[in-house]
Design a protein around this motif. Structure first.
Motif, PDB file in Angstrom:
ATOM      1  N   THR A  61       0.836  -1.196   0.000  1.00 15.90           N
ATOM      2  CA  THR A  61       0.000   0.000   0.000  1.00 15.90           C
ATOM      3  C   THR A  61       0.868   1.242   0.000  1.00 15.90           C
ATOM      4  O   THR A  61       1.758   1.404   0.834  1.00 15.90           O
ATOM      5  N   GLY A  62       0.596   2.108  -0.960  1.00 13.89           N
ATOM      6  CA  GLY A  62       1.275   3.388  -1.072  1.00 13.89           C
ATOM      7  C   GLY A  62       0.251   4.506  -0.975  1.00 13.89           C
ATOM      8  O   GLY A  62      -0.943   4.267  -0.810  1.00 13.89           O
ATOM      9  N   THR A  63       0.722   5.713  -1.099  1.00 10.20           N
ATOM     10  CA  THR A  63      -0.148   6.881  -1.023  1.00 10.20           C
ATOM     11  C   THR A  63      -0.179   7.589  -2.361  1.00 10.20           C
ATOM     12  O   THR A  63       0.872   7.934  -2.917  1.00 10.20           O
ATOM     13  N   ALA A  64      -1.385   7.812  -2.877  1.00 12.19           N
ATOM     14  CA  ALA A  64      -1.562   8.533  -4.139  1.00 12.19           C
ATOM     15  C   ALA A  64      -1.352  10.025  -3.915  1.00 12.19           C
ATOM     16  O   ALA A  64      -1.335  10.503  -2.773  1.00 12.19           O
ATOM     17  N   ALA A  65      -1.229  10.768  -4.997  1.00 11.96           N
ATOM     18  CA  ALA A  65      -1.076  12.223  -4.913  1.00 11.96           C
ATOM     19  C   ALA A  65      -2.245  12.867  -4.174  1.00 11.96           C
ATOM     20  O   ALA A  65      -2.094  13.910  -3.546  1.00 11.96           O
ATOM     21  N   SER A  66      -3.412  12.215  -4.221  1.00 11.63           N
ATOM     22  CA  SER A  66      -4.603  12.728  -3.541  1.00 11.63           C
ATOM     23  C   SER A  66      -4.521  12.561  -2.028  1.00 11.63           C
ATOM     24  O   SER A  66      -5.328  13.129  -1.299  1.00 11.63           O
ATOM     25  N   GLY A  67      -3.568  11.759  -1.573  1.00 13.67           N
ATOM     26  CA  GLY A  67      -3.471  11.427  -0.151  1.00 13.67           C
ATOM     27  C   GLY A  67      -4.170  10.133   0.201  1.00 13.67           C
ATOM     28  O   GLY A  67      -4.023   9.614   1.301  1.00 13.67           O
ATOM     29  N   ASN A  68      -4.944   9.585  -0.750  1.00 12.02           N
ATOM     30  CA  ASN A  68      -5.630   8.309  -0.535  1.00 12.02           C
ATOM     31  C   ASN A  68      -4.662   7.143  -0.743  1.00 12.02           C
ATOM     32  O   ASN A  68      -3.700   7.250  -1.497  1.00 12.02           O
ATOM     33  N   ALA A  69      -4.973   6.033  -0.105  1.00  8.73           N
ATOM     34  CA  ALA A  69      -4.165   4.827  -0.269  1.00  8.73           C
ATOM     35  C   ALA A  69      -4.429   4.184  -1.629  1.00  8.73           C
ATOM     36  O   ALA A  69      -5.549   4.241  -2.154  1.00  8.73           O
ATOM     37  N   VAL A  70      -3.384   3.591  -2.183  1.00 12.14           N
ATOM     38  CA  VAL A  70      -3.493   2.770  -3.383  1.00 12.14           C
ATOM     39  C   VAL A  70      -2.852   1.435  -3.039  1.00 12.14           C
ATOM     40  O   VAL A  70      -1.686   1.372  -2.653  1.00 12.14           O
ATOM     41  N   HIS A  71      -3.635   0.380  -3.170  1.00 18.22           N
ATOM     42  CA  HIS A  71      -3.170  -0.972  -2.849  1.00 18.22           C
ATOM     43  C   HIS A  71      -2.732  -1.633  -4.153  1.00 18.22           C
ATOM     44  O   HIS A  71      -3.503  -1.723  -5.098  1.00 18.22           O
ATOM     45  N   ARG A  72      -1.496  -2.069  -4.194  1.00 21.59           N
ATOM     46  CA  ARG A  72      -0.958  -2.720  -5.385  1.00 21.59           C
ATOM     47  C   ARG A  72      -0.857  -4.218  -5.109  1.00 21.59           C
ATOM     48  O   ARG A  72      -0.187  -4.643  -4.179  1.00 21.59           O
ATOM     49  N   LEU A  73      -1.569  -4.994  -5.908  1.00 19.76           N
ATOM     50  CA  LEU A  73      -1.651  -6.444  -5.733  1.00 19.76           C
ATOM     51  C   LEU A  73      -0.683  -7.122  -6.693  1.00 19.76           C
ATOM     52  O   LEU A  73      -0.612  -6.765  -7.873  1.00 19.76           O
ATOM     53  N   PHE A  74       0.036  -8.102  -6.188  1.00 18.49           N
ATOM     54  CA  PHE A  74       0.993  -8.806  -7.028  1.00 18.49           C
ATOM     55  C   PHE A  74       1.113 -10.251  -6.568  1.00 18.49           C
ATOM     56  O   PHE A  74       0.768 -10.600  -5.434  1.00 18.49           O
ATOM     57  N   CYS A  75       1.597 -11.106  -7.450  1.00 15.72           N
ATOM     58  CA  CYS A  75       1.800 -12.515  -7.136  1.00 15.72           C
ATOM     59  C   CYS A  75       2.958 -12.643  -6.150  1.00 15.72           C
ATOM     60  O   CYS A  75       4.046 -12.107  -6.385  1.00 15.72           O
ATOM     61  N   SER A  76       2.728 -13.360  -5.068  1.00 14.19           N
ATOM     62  CA  SER A  76       3.791 -13.534  -4.075  1.00 14.19           C
ATOM     63  C   SER A  76       4.859 -14.527  -4.535  1.00 14.19           C
ATOM     64  O   SER A  76       5.923 -14.605  -3.941  1.00 14.19           O
ATOM     65  N   GLU A  77       4.603 -15.254  -5.610  1.00 20.58           N
ATOM     66  CA  GLU A  77       5.572 -16.220  -6.121  1.00 20.58           C
ATOM     67  C   GLU A  77       6.518 -15.603  -7.151  1.00 20.58           C
ATOM     68  O   GLU A  77       7.728 -15.692  -7.022  1.00 20.58           O
ATOM     69  N   CYS A  78       5.954 -14.976  -8.194  1.00 23.58           N
ATOM     70  CA  CYS A  78       6.797 -14.456  -9.281  1.00 23.58           C
ATOM     71  C   CYS A  78       6.900 -12.932  -9.293  1.00 23.58           C
ATOM     72  O   CYS A  78       7.707 -12.377 -10.023  1.00 23.58           O
ATOM     73  N   GLY A  79       6.070 -12.261  -8.495  1.00 27.69           N
ATOM     74  CA  GLY A  79       6.133 -10.807  -8.400  1.00 27.69           C
ATOM     75  C   GLY A  79       5.359 -10.057  -9.462  1.00 27.69           C
ATOM     76  O   GLY A  79       5.380  -8.824  -9.476  1.00 27.69           O
ATOM     77  N   SER A  80       4.677 -10.757 -10.354  1.00 28.26           N
ATOM     78  CA  SER A  80       3.920 -10.060 -11.404  1.00 28.26           C
ATOM     79  C   SER A  80       2.871  -9.143 -10.794  1.00 28.26           C
ATOM     80  O   SER A  80       2.088  -9.567  -9.949  1.00 28.26           O
ATOM     81  N   PRO A  81       2.822  -7.881 -11.242  1.00 27.48           N
ATOM     82  CA  PRO A  81       1.761  -7.002 -10.775  1.00 27.48           C
ATOM     83  C   PRO A  81       0.433  -7.457 -11.386  1.00 27.48           C
ATOM     84  O   PRO A  81       0.373  -7.781 -12.576  1.00 27.48           O
ATOM     85  N   ILE A  82      -0.609  -7.498 -10.573  1.00 27.83           N
ATOM     86  CA  ILE A  82      -1.922  -7.954 -11.033  1.00 27.83           C
ATOM     87  C   ILE A  82      -2.891  -6.785 -11.171  1.00 27.83           C
ATOM     88  O   ILE A  82      -3.631  -6.693 -12.139  1.00 27.83           O
ATOM     89  N   ALA A  83      -2.904  -5.885 -10.181  1.00 26.80           N
ATOM     90  CA  ALA A  83      -3.886  -4.797 -10.198  1.00 26.80           C
ATOM     91  C   ALA A  83      -3.468  -3.711  -9.230  1.00 26.80           C
ATOM     92  O   ALA A  83      -2.637  -3.936  -8.344  1.00 26.80           O
ATOM     93  N   HIS A  84      -4.055  -2.536  -9.415  1.00 24.97           N
ATOM     94  CA  HIS A  84      -3.973  -1.551  -8.350  1.00 24.97           C
ATOM     95  C   HIS A  84      -5.393  -1.128  -7.990  1.00 24.97           C
ATOM     96  O   HIS A  84      -6.275  -1.023  -8.834  1.00 24.97           O
ATOM     97  N   ASP A  85      -5.589  -0.956  -6.699  1.00 24.11           N
ATOM     98  CA  ASP A  85      -6.903  -0.786  -6.093  1.00 24.11           C
ATOM     99  C   ASP A  85      -6.904   0.535  -5.320  1.00 24.11           C
ATOM    100  O   ASP A  85      -6.450   0.587  -4.183  1.00 24.11           O
ATOM    101  N   PRO A  86      -7.405   1.614  -5.933  1.00 21.17           N
ATOM    102  CA  PRO A  86      -7.332   2.932  -5.305  1.00 21.17           C
ATOM    103  C   PRO A  86      -8.480   3.187  -4.323  1.00 21.17           C
ATOM    104  O   PRO A  86      -9.647   3.044  -4.690  1.00 21.17           O
TER     105      PRO A  86
END
Length: 135
Positions: A61-86
């Protein structure tokens, strides 16, 4: 026909019960550039309620420019990014379109650009729906 996809190692699979994305677009924000390791992230935005993810997902979870959280989902095995959930748009989730099944991603037609404020100067293409920041 639902949208389906998977990570590089196929440990994570997903299905979005929709016929097509709400938006298919280029996200030029710095965070997406860093997560994708490229000049932008091609995203397919779908209603969050339509998405089912199976497999070993990790979240950062990071912080967007708006100050809201953005959750970045990725595979825990290979690290591929799957989605971001703002958190700023709780009804949607942005799938990383490169993870869609091959025959589906071949049919995508990007129609929107967001965060053109972060667009790198050598990216010349401009889509009709372009927003300097998140609309």
């Amino acid at each position: 026909m639902p949208l389906t996809g998977h990570c590089l190692c196929k440990a994570v699979t997903y299905t979005a019960a929709v016929d097509a994305p709400i938006i298919t677009g280029y996200d030029h924000c710095d965070d997406c550039q860093r997560q994708s390791g490229s000049t932008y992230s091609l995203v397919a935005v779908v209603p969050k309620a339509s998405l089912t993810i199976n497999g070993p997902i990790k979240k950062w979870t990071g912080t967007a420019a708006s100050g809201n959280a953005v959750h970045r989902l990725f595979c825990s095995e290979c690290g591929s990014p799957i989605a971001h959930d703002p958190d700023g748009a709780p009804e949607i989730i942005a799938l990383k379109a490169g993870t869609l099944d091959t025959e589906i991603k071949k049919t995508l037609k990007p129609d929107t650009e967001i965060w053109t404020a972060g667009k790198l100067p050598f990216c010349q293409e401009k889509l009709a729906n372009a927003f300097e920041f998140m609309p």
